[in-house]
Design an enzyme around this catalytic site. Structure first.
Site, PDB file in Angstrom:
ATOM      1  N   SER A 167      -9.878  -0.547   7.303  1.00  0.00           N
ATOM      2  CA  SER A 167      -9.379  -0.320   5.951  1.00  0.00           C
ATOM      3  C   SER A 167      -8.765  -1.533   5.287  1.00  0.00           C
ATOM      4  O   SER A 167      -8.393  -1.467   4.106  1.00  0.00           O
ATOM      5  CB  SER A 167      -8.346   0.818   5.957  1.00  0.00           C
ATOM      6  OG  SER A 167      -8.959   2.038   6.287  1.00  0.00           O
ATOM      7  N   LYS A 225       0.850  -1.195   0.000  1.00  0.00           N
ATOM      8  CA  LYS A 225       0.000   0.000   0.000  1.00  0.00           C
ATOM      9  C   LYS A 225       0.882   1.240   0.000  1.00  0.00           C
ATOM     10  O   LYS A 225       1.916   1.287   0.676  1.00  0.00           O
ATOM     11  CB  LYS A 225      -0.908  -0.029   1.231  1.00  0.00           C
ATOM     12  CG  LYS A 225      -1.961   1.064   1.282  1.00  0.00           C
ATOM     13  CD  LYS A 225      -2.853   0.887   2.510  1.00  0.00           C
ATOM     14  CE  LYS A 225      -3.902   1.959   2.629  1.00  0.00           C
ATOM     15  NZ  LYS A 225      -4.761   1.780   3.823  1.00  0.00           N
ATOM     16  N   SER A 256      -9.626   1.828   3.091  1.00  0.00           N
ATOM     17  CA  SER A 256      -8.816   2.591   2.141  1.00  0.00           C
ATOM     18  C   SER A 256      -7.818   1.717   1.367  1.00  0.00           C
ATOM     19  O   SER A 256      -7.151   2.200   0.455  1.00  0.00           O
ATOM     20  CB  SER A 256      -8.037   3.683   2.891  1.00  0.00           C
ATOM     21  OG  SER A 256      -7.148   3.114   3.842  1.00  0.00           O
TER      22      SER A 256
END
Length: 493
Positions: free
Chosen positions: A160, A58, A136
């Site tokens: 997330s 990420k 996210s």
């Protein structure tokens, strides 16, 4: 050609074929990756448990080889001078970094749409609609679900990792807070941020978890070895006979909300019946402070974010708005105004207000009290005593080993419908994931098949509902083991 090399080539080919899903922000050239895979395979190291495996990262986790932008204009082109601890451990374990994945800016969002690189798109779509990938960590989730990597790292502040895993039909594991180092992870909310794993199965998730966990002296929130030893002893001393008499599974009454969609509620009920038929005991439990969890989170997390994001001024690193910024006595107003997106600005303002002298007593302090009550609620239902509690602190003995509930109240919404939602509407997606985050507990999402009789729409591309397993602090292995058992139950049917 070795199997590992062939698997890497397949992942790289899928990165090209699934480029339209926008899962990656930064992808490397394929030839250097293949060379790294070959080097990893050839290296004789018995500790290289992820030898030759492609792992996506990420883009709020620092990497030396790729830019780290956090999907924010204010960090366009920024390259970290070091790898995050988790990235170093992956490399030492033989893994090859597959690229940096898309996300909501600084991890603030539930659908991976707040990104200057464009929204992440769910790989499951109908003829008329494109659906949310969750947020996210939506880029990491889609990369795993479409086979663009073996596994991926994400961060979980209020859900997330688990929410994108639920929306894309994969496994998403958030460990107990402090087990995995946060050094080199760009902070959103320090007391909540947790690095976790997205994978196609529990075995892969556990493999990555075992490699990257461990104490890190550079991270002040990393649990020291003494605390880890105390946790291990507490779990071993519990002597739960789950192999013989089954687990005691709690079902939180507060999670059966009116907004729960029929297909999610019915799949939840069938799932619990399946576990009961497998020899586990099901009982209802109450977590009364759950109703205040969402409100508390959206006071505490933005408050920490407003402090953390104060460092981005374009002076020491990152982008500046231009020569005129600072001309009228304001050093970085234009830089922050142009660099941050709307959702980040919204949370900075909300956090700054809740920390102000006039509001801190009524908001921030009250939210901290609610957080403590949420921890107490969980401690009161689990049979395992919280190993971090002082020996003299009173703790009501609970009766269950794990909790099971849906990960999200509905199936993934369409990207078009999200555009018409208010911020409050989008925040509601985190209602089932936030309580475990506030308490720092281990939690995992697993995909559970939807029965044909429960399908609301035969044209829907979704065939699974995300279910969440939560356990006492430090009982991460139990979460992974029961999730793996559930996988076996459905695979054998």
């Amino acid at each position: 050609m070795s199997l590992l090399l062939r698997q890497a080539q397949i992942c790289l080919s899928k990165q090209a074929s699934h480029k339209a899903l926008n899962a990656f922000i930064d992808l490397p050239h394929q030839d250097p990756i293949i060379e790294k895979v070959k080097h990893s395979i050839a290296k004789d190291d018995e500790n290289a448990t992820l030898k030759g495996k492609l792992i996506a990262i990420k883009d709020n986790i620092c990497t030396l080889d790729y830019p780290t932008t956090c999907a924010s204009k204010i960090l366009f082109g920024f390259v970290s001078p070091y790898d995050a601890t988790v990235v170093t451990k992956l490399k030492n374990g033989g893994a090859v970094i597959a690229g940096k994945t898309n996300l909501d800016e600084f991890g603030m969002g539930s659908h991976s749409t707040h990104s200057p690189y464009g929204p992440v798109k769910n790989h499951k779509a109908s003829k008329e609609h494109t659906f949310s990938a969750g947020g996210s960590s939506g880029g990491s989730a889609v990369a795993v679900a479409t086979g663009q990597c073996y596994a991926a790292l994400g961060t979980d502040t209020g859900g997330s990792i688990r929410l994108p895993a639920a929306y894309t039909g994969i496994v998403g594991f958030k460990p107990s807070y402090g087990l995995i180092s946060r050094w080199g992870v760009v902070a959103y909310a320090n007391s909540l941020d947790t690095v976790g794993i997205l994978a196609n199965d529990c075995k892969s998730a556990k493999e990555v978890f075992n490699l990257i966990k461990g104490h890190d002296v550079r991270d002040p929130t990393s649990l020291p070895d003494t605390s880890r030893a105390r946790i291990s002893k507490a779990v071993a001393d519990a002597q739960r006979k789950k192999n013989n008499s089954g687990l005691r599974i709690g079902v939180p009454a507060e999670y059966n909300i009116q907004e729960l969609s029929p297909v999610v509620r019915q799949t939840w009920a069938r799932f619990l019946k399946r576990l009961q038929d497998s020899g586990h005991t099901i009982s209802s439990v109450t977590l009364p402070t759950t109703k205040q969890a969402l409100s508390a989170y959206y006071i505490l997390a933005p408050a920490e974010a407003s402090s953390n994001l104060a460092r981005y001024d374009g002076v020491r690193y990152g982008n500046r708005a231009g020569e005129n910024d600072g001309a009228r006595g304001s050093l970085y107003a234009n830089t922050r105004g142009e660099g941050f997106g709307d959702e980040v600005k919204r949370r900075i303002l909300l956090g700054a207000y809740s920390l102000s002298a006039e509001a801190i007593g009524n908001y921030f302090i009250q939210a901290q009290k609610i957080r403590r009550m949420i921890r107490s609620d969980f401690n009161n239902v689990f049979s395992l005593r919280n190993p971090l509690l002082p020996a003299l602190e009173r703790n009501v003995s609970g009766t269950v080993d794990i909790l099971i509930c849906p990960t999200a109240p509905t199936l993934p919404p369409t990207l078009d419908s999200i555009k018409n939602q208010t911020p409050t509407d989008t925040y509601m997606n985190d209602i089932f994931t936030i309580p475990a985050s506030l308490a720092g507990l281990p939690a995992i999402n697993i995909p559970v098949p939807i029965a044909e009789a429960d399908r609301e729409d035969n044209q829907s591309p979704f065939d699974t509902v995300g279910m969440q397993i939560i356990a006492q602090f430090g009982d991460d292995d139990l979460v992974l083991d029961i999730a793996s058992e559930i996988e076996d139950i459905y695979l054998s049917s």
